[in-house]
Design an enzyme around this catalytic site. Structure first.
Site, PDB file in Angstrom:
ATOM      1  N   SER A   5       0.831  -1.198   0.000  1.00  0.00           N
ATOM      2  CA  SER A   5       0.000   0.000   0.000  1.00  0.00           C
ATOM      3  C   SER A   5       0.874   1.259   0.000  1.00  0.00           C
ATOM      4  O   SER A   5       1.666   1.458  -0.913  1.00  0.00           O
ATOM      5  CB  SER A   5      -0.962  -0.046   1.197  1.00  0.00           C
ATOM      6  OG  SER A   5      -1.917   0.974   1.134  1.00  0.00           O
ATOM      7  N   ASP A  19       4.166  24.058  -0.912  1.00  0.00           N
ATOM      8  CA  ASP A  19       5.552  23.837  -1.313  1.00  0.00           C
ATOM      9  C   ASP A  19       6.063  22.440  -0.979  1.00  0.00           C
ATOM     10  O   ASP A  19       7.252  22.238  -0.703  1.00  0.00           O
ATOM     11  CB  ASP A  19       6.471  24.886  -0.696  1.00  0.00           C
ATOM     12  CG  ASP A  19       6.509  24.812   0.831  1.00  0.00           C
ATOM     13  OD1 ASP A  19       5.627  24.164   1.420  1.00  0.00           O
ATOM     14  OD2 ASP A  19       7.426  25.411   1.435  1.00  0.00           O
ATOM     15  N   HIS A  53      -7.297  -5.356  -1.266  1.00  0.00           N
ATOM     16  CA  HIS A  53      -6.112  -4.547  -0.996  1.00  0.00           C
ATOM     17  C   HIS A  53      -5.175  -5.204   0.014  1.00  0.00           C
ATOM     18  O   HIS A  53      -3.961  -4.979  -0.021  1.00  0.00           O
ATOM     19  CB  HIS A  53      -6.564  -3.176  -0.479  1.00  0.00           C
ATOM     20  CG  HIS A  53      -5.459  -2.194  -0.272  1.00  0.00           C
ATOM     21  ND1 HIS A  53      -4.845  -1.531  -1.310  1.00  0.00           N
ATOM     22  CD2 HIS A  53      -4.848  -1.759   0.860  1.00  0.00           C
ATOM     23  CE1 HIS A  53      -3.920  -0.726  -0.843  1.00  0.00           C
ATOM     24  NE2 HIS A  53      -3.883  -0.848   0.478  1.00  0.00           N
TER      25      HIS A  53
END
Length: 429
Positions: free
Chosen positions: A142, A351, A404
Site C-alpha cells: 500500500s 511547497d 487490498h
C-alpha cells in the site's frame, strides 16, 4: 544500539538509528528510527541478501511477527528481513497528541512536514549504509509501495529488486483526481456489501438516525456521530471483512429497561475502529502523500460534494465512506482536536517537495514486480497501470483474487509470485 533474542527458529535483532529530522539540515535536530531484523536461526551467520519492508499507512508501525508465516515465511527462504518502523511510528520517535503538545501549531506543522515518504526513504538509505549493505530488495504494501517508488526515484543504485503489493501510485495526478476515482470505488463496495446483506441497509439507517437524534458517547467520552460511523467503511476494501462487519451491525442495539439503545459492546467496537486516535499521522498527512508542489486543501472533503450520496440524511440510502480523511475529524476526535490548527496549515501548504523523479523512473533498470488488485478500493488500478507503463523493467500481476490486503491474506503465495516475476525481468536479454 542493538539487542537480540531467539524465538523458535527465528532470530530477532532490534536496531535503533539516529537520523536527521530535516535532511536539508543534517547536523541539526535528530530523531530515532527503529528497525527489527529477522533471520532464520540456521542461517543467521550466512551472507544473505537483505529485504526491507515498508508498511502501509502512512503512520503505522511495521508488523510484529510471532512466527514464520505469511509473506515473511517466503522471504526468509532467501532474505534477511528488516521491518522498518517508519519515522513517527512504533518504537521510532513517536508522533502523537502527547508528544506534540509542547509545540505551537506552526511548530507542529513544520515538524510533521518531515514525516512523508521522501524522509522515510532517506532514513532507509542511512540505515542501509550503517548496516553495511550494498543493495537490498524492498517490499512495499500500500503506502509502502509509494515509498518504494520514491526510493527508486532517489536511490535506484541501492535497490536490487522492488516488490509492491496494492501500492503503485500515480506519479503526477493531483489528490482531487485520486479521490474522484476512490469515491466511485467506495460506492461500488457499498453496493456489493448491501447486496450481500440486504438487512444491513435498514440497520445502518436505524443506527444513523439514532445518532442524529441522540447524544451518544463512546467509552472515551467522545460524542459518536453519523460521520464517524460511516468511516468504518474503510473495512470494505479488505478481504474477509464483510461478514464480521455485518455481524457487528446486527448486534448494534440492546434493550435497556424497555428502551432500545446502542450497546456498549458496539460503541466499544466503534472506538476500536478509530486508529486516528493513536496514529494521528494517518489523519494529518494522508492527503499529503499525493502532494507535490501543490496543496490538498482537504481534497476528500471537497470532492465529497460531487458524491452527495455519502452525505446521509434521514430517509436516504446509507453509504459508508472509505479511507478518506476530513477536516471535521479534528473537531470530533478527542486525540486529534489538539492538532487541528497544524492539520489545517498542512492542508494549505503548497511547497511540498516532489516525491517521484519521473525522469529517473523512466530510466529504471531495477526489476519491479507488482501485485495490482483489479478491485482495489484504495489504489486506483488504472492509475497504477499508467505509472507502470512509464517505468521500464516493471511487471504487473493484475488479479481480482485478492482485495487490498492480499499480502496479509495470502502473503506467502503473493510474494513468491512477485519474486519469480522479478527474477524473470532480471533474466530478460
Amino acid at each position: 544500539m542493538q539487542t537480540s533474542f531467539i524465538d523458535g527458529d527465528l532470530v530477532y535483532r532490534q536496531h535503533i538509528f539516529d537520523v536527521p529530522l530535516d535532511y536539508t539540515k543534517p547536523n541539526a535536530q535528530t530523531i530515532s528510527v527503529f528497525a527489527r531484523e529477522v533471520v532464520d536461526l540456521a542461517r543467521q551467520h550466512d551472507e544473505l541478501p537483505w529485504l526491507v519492508y515498508f508498511q502501509g499507512g502512512p503512520g503505522f508501525p511495521s508488523p510484529r511477527p510471532d512466527s514464520r508465516s505469511g509473506w515473511l515465511k517466503r522471504a526468509l527462504q532467501q532474505y534477511r528481513v528488516l521491518l522498518l518502523d517508519q519515522r513517527g511510528t512504533g518504537n521510532s520517535t513517536v508522533i502523537s497528541h502527547q508528544t506534540l503538545a509542547h509545540m505551537s501549531p506552526a511548530e507542529q506543522a513544520t515538524y510533521l512536514g518531515h514525516f512523508r515518504a521522501d524522509s522515510i526513504v532517506r532514513d532507509a538509505e542511512i540505515i542501509r549504509e550503517k548496516l553495511g549493505v550494498k543493495q537490498w530488495a524492498t517490499l512495499g504494501q500500500s503506502f509502502g509501495g509509494f515509498c518504494s517508488l520514491t526510493y527508486l526515484s532517489f536511490f535506484p543504485q541501492s535497490v536490487s529488486r522492488a516488490y509492491i503489493t496494492g501500492g503503485v501510485p500515480s506519479l503526477t495526478r493531483h489528490a482531487d483526481e485520486v479521490y474522484q476515482a476512490t469515491y466511485q470505488r467506495v460506492q461500488d463496495k457499498n453496493e456489493a456489501f448491501f447486496a450481500q446483506f440486504p438487512a444491513a441497509q435498514a440497520q445502518c439507517q436505524k443506527i444513523a438516525d439514532y445518532l442524529q437524534d441522540n447524544d451518544v458517547r463512546l467509552p472515551n467520552g467522545q460524542r459518536f456521530t453519523v460521520e464517524q460511523f460511516q468511516m468504518i467503511g474503510i473495512n470494505l476494501g479488505r478481504s474477509g471483512a464483510n461478514l464480521p462487519m455485518y455481524y457487528l451491525l446486527e448486534d448494534a442495539f440492546v434493550d435497556a429497561n424497555g428502551q432500545e439503545t446502542l450497546s456498549y459492546a458496539f460503541l466499544n467496537a466503534m472506538l476500536a475502529e478509530q486508529s486516528y486516535q493513536t496514529n494521528p499521522i494517518y489523519a494529518i498527512l494522508h492527503e499529503s502523500i499525493y502532494c507535490q508542489q501543490s496543496a490538498s486543501n482537504w481534497s476528500a472533503h471537497r470532492v465529497r460534494n460531487s458524491f452527495p450520496s455519502f452525505n446521509y440524511q434521514k430517509g436516504d440510502t446509507f453509504y459508508f465512506t472509505g479511507e478518506m480523511v476530513f477536516p471535521w475529524m479534528f473537531d470530533q476526535f478527542d486525540c486529534l482536536k489538539p492538532l487541528q490548527k497544524a492539520a489545517n496549515l498542512l492542508a494549505e501548504r503548497t511547497d511540498w517537495a516532489d516525491l517521484y523523479d519521473v525522469d529517473a523512473l523512466a530510466k529504471n533498470t531495477v526489476p519491479v514486480a507488482c501485485a495490482v488488485y483489479a478491485e482495489d478500493m484504495y489504489v486506483e488500478m488504472q492509475y497504477s497501470l499508467e505509472t507502470l507503463k512509464a517505468i521500464p523493467n516493471s511487471k504487473a500481476w493484475i488479479t481480482n483474487e485478492y482485495e487490498h490486503n492480499g499480502l496479509r491474506a495470502d502473503g506467502e503465495r503473493i510474494l513468491d509470485k512477485l519474486i519469480q516475476m522479478a527474477d524473470g525481468v532480471a533474466n530478460l536479454p
